[in-house]
Scaffold this active site. Structure first.
Site, PDB file in Angstrom:
ATOM      1  N   PRO A  11      43.354  24.089  -8.088  1.00 17.50           N
ATOM      2  CA  PRO A  11      44.784  23.900  -8.263  1.00 17.50           C
ATOM      3  C   PRO A  11      45.286  22.497  -7.936  1.00 17.50           C
ATOM      4  O   PRO A  11      44.869  21.899  -6.933  1.00 17.50           O
ATOM      5  CB  PRO A  11      45.399  24.917  -7.287  1.00 17.50           C
ATOM      6  CG  PRO A  11      44.367  25.978  -7.177  1.00 17.50           C
ATOM      7  CD  PRO A  11      43.048  25.288  -7.297  1.00 17.50           C
ATOM      8  N   ASN A  12      46.161  22.024  -8.784  1.00 22.62           N
ATOM      9  CA  ASN A  12      46.901  20.763  -8.627  1.00 22.62           C
ATOM     10  C   ASN A  12      46.072  19.510  -8.897  1.00 22.62           C
ATOM     11  O   ASN A  12      46.624  18.405  -8.905  1.00 22.62           O
ATOM     12  CB  ASN A  12      47.563  20.676  -7.237  1.00 22.62           C
ATOM     13  CG  ASN A  12      48.538  21.812  -7.013  1.00 22.62           C
ATOM     14  OD1 ASN A  12      49.459  21.978  -7.801  1.00 22.62           O
ATOM     15  ND2 ASN A  12      48.333  22.608  -5.985  1.00 22.62           N
ATOM     16  N   ARG A  19      49.962  12.624  -8.034  1.00 18.63           N
ATOM     17  CA  ARG A  19      50.188  13.424  -6.842  1.00 18.63           C
ATOM     18  C   ARG A  19      49.741  12.663  -5.604  1.00 18.63           C
ATOM     19  O   ARG A  19      48.560  12.315  -5.476  1.00 18.63           O
ATOM     20  CB  ARG A  19      49.373  14.710  -6.981  1.00 18.63           C
ATOM     21  CG  ARG A  19      49.378  15.617  -5.788  1.00 18.63           C
ATOM     22  CD  ARG A  19      48.302  16.692  -5.950  1.00 18.63           C
ATOM     23  NE  ARG A  19      48.289  17.575  -4.808  1.00 18.63           N
ATOM     24  CZ  ARG A  19      47.214  18.259  -4.415  1.00 18.63           C
ATOM     25  NH1 ARG A  19      46.093  18.176  -5.098  1.00 18.63           N
ATOM     26  NH2 ARG A  19      47.279  19.025  -3.360  1.00 18.63           N
ATOM     27  N   TYR A  24      45.432  10.772  -2.360  1.00 14.14           N
ATOM     28  CA  TYR A  24      44.405  11.116  -3.352  1.00 14.14           C
ATOM     29  C   TYR A  24      44.015   9.967  -4.275  1.00 14.14           C
ATOM     30  O   TYR A  24      43.094  10.108  -5.073  1.00 14.14           O
ATOM     31  CB  TYR A  24      44.876  12.319  -4.180  1.00 14.14           C
ATOM     32  CG  TYR A  24      45.092  13.564  -3.340  1.00 14.14           C
ATOM     33  CD1 TYR A  24      44.038  14.131  -2.634  1.00 14.14           C
ATOM     34  CD2 TYR A  24      46.352  14.153  -3.226  1.00 14.14           C
ATOM     35  CE1 TYR A  24      44.227  15.256  -1.847  1.00 14.14           C
ATOM     36  CE2 TYR A  24      46.553  15.286  -2.449  1.00 14.14           C
ATOM     37  CZ  TYR A  24      45.486  15.833  -1.755  1.00 14.14           C
ATOM     38  OH  TYR A  24      45.666  16.947  -0.984  1.00 14.14           O
ATOM     39  N   ASN A  75      35.562  21.032  -6.380  1.00 17.96           N
ATOM     40  CA  ASN A  75      36.679  20.666  -5.504  1.00 17.96           C
ATOM     41  C   ASN A  75      37.692  21.787  -5.674  1.00 17.96           C
ATOM     42  O   ASN A  75      38.418  21.827  -6.664  1.00 17.96           O
ATOM     43  CB  ASN A  75      37.295  19.324  -5.894  1.00 17.96           C
ATOM     44  CG  ASN A  75      38.434  18.959  -4.933  1.00 17.96           C
ATOM     45  OD1 ASN A  75      38.913  19.800  -4.175  1.00 17.96           O
ATOM     46  ND2 ASN A  75      38.847  17.701  -4.965  1.00 17.96           N
ATOM     47  N   ALA A  78      43.458  23.499  -2.709  1.00 14.02           N
ATOM     48  CA  ALA A  78      43.889  24.287  -1.547  1.00 14.02           C
ATOM     49  C   ALA A  78      43.135  25.605  -1.419  1.00 14.02           C
ATOM     50  O   ALA A  78      43.094  26.198  -0.330  1.00 14.02           O
ATOM     51  CB  ALA A  78      45.390  24.542  -1.618  1.00 14.02           C
ATOM     52  N   GLU A  99      30.295  20.846  -2.477  1.00 14.25           N
ATOM     53  CA  GLU A  99      31.755  20.845  -2.309  1.00 14.25           C
ATOM     54  C   GLU A  99      32.222  19.395  -2.146  1.00 14.25           C
ATOM     55  O   GLU A  99      31.617  18.632  -1.383  1.00 14.25           O
ATOM     56  CB  GLU A  99      32.085  21.656  -1.049  1.00 14.25           C
ATOM     57  CG  GLU A  99      33.562  21.707  -0.697  1.00 14.25           C
ATOM     58  CD  GLU A  99      33.801  22.432   0.646  1.00 14.25           C
ATOM     59  OE1 GLU A  99      32.818  22.851   1.304  1.00 14.25           O
ATOM     60  OE2 GLU A  99      34.973  22.549   1.032  1.00 14.25           O
ATOM     61  N   HIS A 101      35.728  16.741  -1.718  1.00 14.88           N
ATOM     62  CA  HIS A 101      37.160  16.502  -1.513  1.00 14.88           C
ATOM     63  C   HIS A 101      37.425  15.015  -1.580  1.00 14.88           C
ATOM     64  O   HIS A 101      36.657  14.223  -1.008  1.00 14.88           O
ATOM     65  CB  HIS A 101      37.619  17.040  -0.154  1.00 14.88           C
ATOM     66  CG  HIS A 101      37.388  18.504  -0.021  1.00 14.88           C
ATOM     67  ND1 HIS A 101      38.185  19.431  -0.640  1.00 14.88           N
ATOM     68  CD2 HIS A 101      36.414  19.191   0.602  1.00 14.88           C
ATOM     69  CE1 HIS A 101      37.717  20.631  -0.395  1.00 14.88           C
ATOM     70  NE2 HIS A 101      36.635  20.525   0.356  1.00 14.88           N
ATOM     71  N   ARG A 108      43.302  15.916   8.464  1.00 16.16           N
ATOM     72  CA  ARG A 108      44.669  16.208   8.028  1.00 16.16           C
ATOM     73  C   ARG A 108      45.238  17.403   8.807  1.00 16.16           C
ATOM     74  O   ARG A 108      44.827  17.644   9.929  1.00 16.16           O
ATOM     75  CB  ARG A 108      44.670  16.410   6.501  1.00 16.16           C
ATOM     76  CG  ARG A 108      44.190  15.153   5.760  1.00 16.16           C
ATOM     77  CD  ARG A 108      44.149  15.340   4.263  1.00 16.16           C
ATOM     78  NE  ARG A 108      45.487  15.603   3.737  1.00 16.16           N
ATOM     79  CZ  ARG A 108      45.722  16.066   2.511  1.00 16.16           C
ATOM     80  NH1 ARG A 108      44.707  16.304   1.692  1.00 16.16           N
ATOM     81  NH2 ARG A 108      46.958  16.284   2.093  1.00 16.16           N
TER      82      ARG A 108
END
Ligand code: DQA
Length: 148
Positions: A11-12, A19, A24, A75, A78, A99, A101, A108
């Protein structure tokens, strides 16, 4: 036979470039996909990219990779932090899962510190921006035993 690597974006991530660029970066998902494709080509790997904002779609994509793809780079966005159906789907995949990111979730907000995907991944690469995807391709190549 050519090995196919599925690169899944959650998502996103379709909004990369717009964004939160301070977090990012300015690269778009298309930029990252092109760089990943080029890196993978150097190993003789074929890449298939998919992005979805829907957990069920990502689960279906993992199922479609079973017995077809050699590895998955994911990735989960969320969903990393609560996507248990994605965890369960990845657990059914026989090949290596890496995985990735862009940011470093551990540095964070506390809710980002847990990954439900990490337990079913060979490893996690986080905090290196788009370069992390290239590191992930290198890791997959190493895990599959192919050299550039
Ligand atoms: C992310 C980190 C997640 O916490 C966040 O929800 C994302 C992107 C990353 O690539 O840094 O959407 O997976």
């Amino acid at each position: 036979m050519t090995s196919t690597v599925l690169v899944l974006s959650g998502p996103n991530l379709n909004l990369l470039g717009e964004r939160d660029p301070a977090i990012y970066g300015s690269a778009t998902l298309a930029d990252i996909e092109a760089a990943v494709g080029a890196r993978a080509q150097g190993y003789g790997l074929v890449v298939e990219h998919h992005q979805s904002n829907h957990e069920g779609d990502l689960v279906d994509l993992v199922h479609s990779a079973r017995d077809r793809c050699a590895a998955i780079i994911v990735n989960p966005g969320a969903l990393t932090h609560y996507g248990w159906s994605l965890h369960d789907a990845l657990a059914t995949f026989d090949g290596p899962v890496v995985e990735v990111h862009l940011s470093n979730p551990a540095a964070r907000e506390p809710w980002r510190h847990t990954s439900v995907v990490a337990p079913v991944a060979a490893g996690t690469i986080a905090g290196f921006g788009p370069d992390g995807y290239l590191h992930a391709v290198d890791a997959v190549a190493r895990l599959l035993g192919v050299s550039g």
